[in-house]
Design a protein around this motif. Structure first.
Motif, PDB file in Angstrom:
ATOM      1  N   ALA A  47      27.838  28.756  47.506  1.00  0.00           N
ATOM      2  CA  ALA A  47      28.157  27.068  46.880  1.00  0.00           C
ATOM      3  C   ALA A  47      28.915  26.216  46.942  1.00  0.00           C
TER       4      ALA A  47
ATOM      5  N   THR B 276      33.252  24.612  49.726  1.00  0.00           N
ATOM      6  CA  THR B 276      32.574  26.266  49.438  1.00  0.00           C
ATOM      7  C   THR B 276      33.292  27.890  49.743  1.00  0.00           C
TER       8      THR B 276
ATOM      9  N   ARG C 292      14.520  30.496  53.434  1.00  0.00           N
ATOM     10  CA  ARG C 292      15.625  29.714  52.581  1.00  0.00           C
ATOM     11  C   ARG C 292      16.219  30.361  51.879  1.00  0.00           C
ATOM     12  N   ARG C 293      17.530  30.746  52.138  1.00  0.00           N
ATOM     13  CA  ARG C 293      18.288  32.172  50.952  1.00  0.00           C
ATOM     14  C   ARG C 293      19.572  31.103  50.228  1.00  0.00           C
ATOM     15  N   ARG C 294      20.195  31.794  49.118  1.00  0.00           N
ATOM     16  CA  ARG C 294      21.324  31.514  49.455  1.00  0.00           C
ATOM     17  C   ARG C 294      22.409  31.861  49.842  1.00  0.00           C
ATOM     18  N   THR C 295      23.568  30.767  50.561  1.00  0.00           N
ATOM     19  CA  THR C 295      24.191  31.238  51.370  1.00  0.00           C
ATOM     20  C   THR C 295      25.953  31.055  50.771  1.00  0.00           C
TER      21      THR C 295
ATOM     22  N   PRO D 286      24.192  24.919  44.958  1.00  0.00           N
ATOM     23  CA  PRO D 286      24.083  25.790  45.779  1.00  0.00           C
ATOM     24  C   PRO D 286      24.327  25.601  46.997  1.00  0.00           C
TER      25      PRO D 286
ATOM     26  N   THR E 168      27.720  24.942  35.330  1.00  0.00           N
ATOM     27  CA  THR E 168      27.338  26.378  35.755  1.00  0.00           C
ATOM     28  C   THR E 168      28.134  27.189  34.560  1.00  0.00           C
TER      29      THR E 168
ATOM     30  N   SER F  22      22.165  26.630  50.556  1.00  0.00           N
ATOM     31  CA  SER F  22      21.210  27.186  50.851  1.00  0.00           C
ATOM     32  C   SER F  22      20.708  27.678  52.835  1.00  0.00           C
ATOM     33  N   SER F  23      20.242  28.374  53.225  1.00  0.00           N
ATOM     34  CA  SER F  23      19.830  27.872  55.033  1.00  0.00           C
ATOM     35  C   SER F  23      19.013  27.611  55.505  1.00  0.00           C
TER      36      SER F  23
END
Length: 356
Positions: free
Chosen positions: A45, A301, A40-43, A32, A86, A34-35
């Protein structure tokens, strides 16, 4: 694979399946992204391994090649479950590795091991060579008793070409090649079946590389080992491998016998890689045409839609942006994922275009 599926097919087909020690199907390893900041949030992968199907046969050396960052080492780690997949499935000797409990996974560690790239970083500087090699014996309760373990350590050191008297010495007292031999001895302590050699010669001098390669081949013949040999050094891979798998941007794009892939690469990326390997004959080197790829490897990504190699491929054409080619047999026992061979693929649905 279910039990019923595993028993299906002719006796020859079942025998071919039984000959596979390690099998990966649809294997993915995404990390993942993240920002930054407090929230922080997942942006997105990093798609390090992105749908790999691969078989490794008992007693063979499968060479895995590709540019730095293509996912080779992550794939090797995922096969041993040193990183968690994953998605997808890994089977070792018919057992689903991805479903194993911690206790069962510990037992697997005896049969499937890794020789690491950096012999300077992979050995504890505070631990003697004897203690390092003996650690797997203690973890797996092998050769119990001080004398029995010391005898086994001496045997393992001799096996990799070191004098048993060095058991009391520390890693800083050894050269890089000697340290890598210690790492190999440690890997063999549990009497494994499968060894992942992750760039095992990359940090060694050229003359020492040859010695370590010859040692690995000798050990394979004596002990019946199966290797996944991960490297960006195509010359070394051709020398040591029975088969070669070529990897690009998280996906295996070609697999075949080492001689076939070296002489007749079927994927444009494999052709470009092999054209960069110097030939020993100066005249032949001057005559051949070098394939120079334009641009850089896309970010993992933002993988391009369709064929992920199309943004650098000099032979890309109409199906490439829209259809992701699957591995298909283009010669006997030789597969490639390329539309130039009329390969069947998976059309990209609306909204799935993730790159240029």
């Amino acid at each position: 694979m279910s039990t019923a599926a595993g028993q299906a097919g002719t006796p020859a087909e079942r025998g071919a399946r039984d000959d596979v020690l390690v099998r990966a199907r649809g294997l993915q390893v995404h990390f993942p992204v993240s920002s930054k900041g407090l929230r922080r949030r997942r942006t997105g992968a990093v798609r390090a391994v992105d749908g790999v199907d691969l078989d490794i046969r008992r007693g063979e050396t499968l060479g895995l090649v590709g540019e730095s960052g293509c996912g080779k080492s992550t794939l090797g780690n995922a096969l041993l479950r040193l990183v968690e997949p994953t998605a997808g499935r890994v089977e070792f000797d018919g057992t689903d590795v991805t479903a194993l409990s911690a206790k069962a996974l510990r037992a697997l560690r005896r049969r499937a091991v890794m020789v690491f790239q950096d012999p300077y970083a992979s050995l504890d500087p505070r631990t003697t060579v004897g203690q390092t090699v003996a650690e797997p014996l203690q973890v797996h309760s092998l050769h119990r008793g001080t004398e029995a373990r010391a005898a086994r350590v001496a045997e393992l050191l001799e096996l990799v070409g070191l004098d048993p008297s060095v058991a009391s010495r520390y890693p800083h007292e050894f050269s890089g090649g000697q340290r890598q031999r210690v790492g190999i001895a440690r890997a063999l302590a549990g009497e494994p079946d499968f060894v992942v050699c992750d760039e095992a010669i990359a940090s060694l001098d050229v003359s020492v590389q040859a010695q370590v390669l010859n040692l690995l081949r000798d050990l394979q013949q004596r002990l019946g080992l199966t290797y996944l040999f991960v490297s960006h050094d195509l010359a070394a891979v051709r020398h040591v491998s029975d088969r070669i798998a070529v990897m690009y941007l998280g996906r295996v794009v070609e697999v075949g016998d080492a001689a076939d892939v070296s002489a007749r690469p079927q994927h444009p990326y494999a052709q470009a890689l092999l054209s960069a390997v110097p030939l020993p004959d100066p005249a032949a080197e001057r005559r051949r045409e070098r394939i120079v790829l334009s641009g850089d490897v896309p970010s993992a990504t933002r993988v391009p839609s369709g064929c992920r190699f199309r943004t650098r491929c000099p032979r890309a054409f109409s199906p490439c942006p829209d259809v992701d080619p699957a591995l298909q047999e283009v010669e006997p026992a030789h597969t490639a994922a390329c539309h130039l061979h009329g390969v069947v693929g998976v059309p990209v649905a609306a909204g799935e275009h993730t790159g240029a």
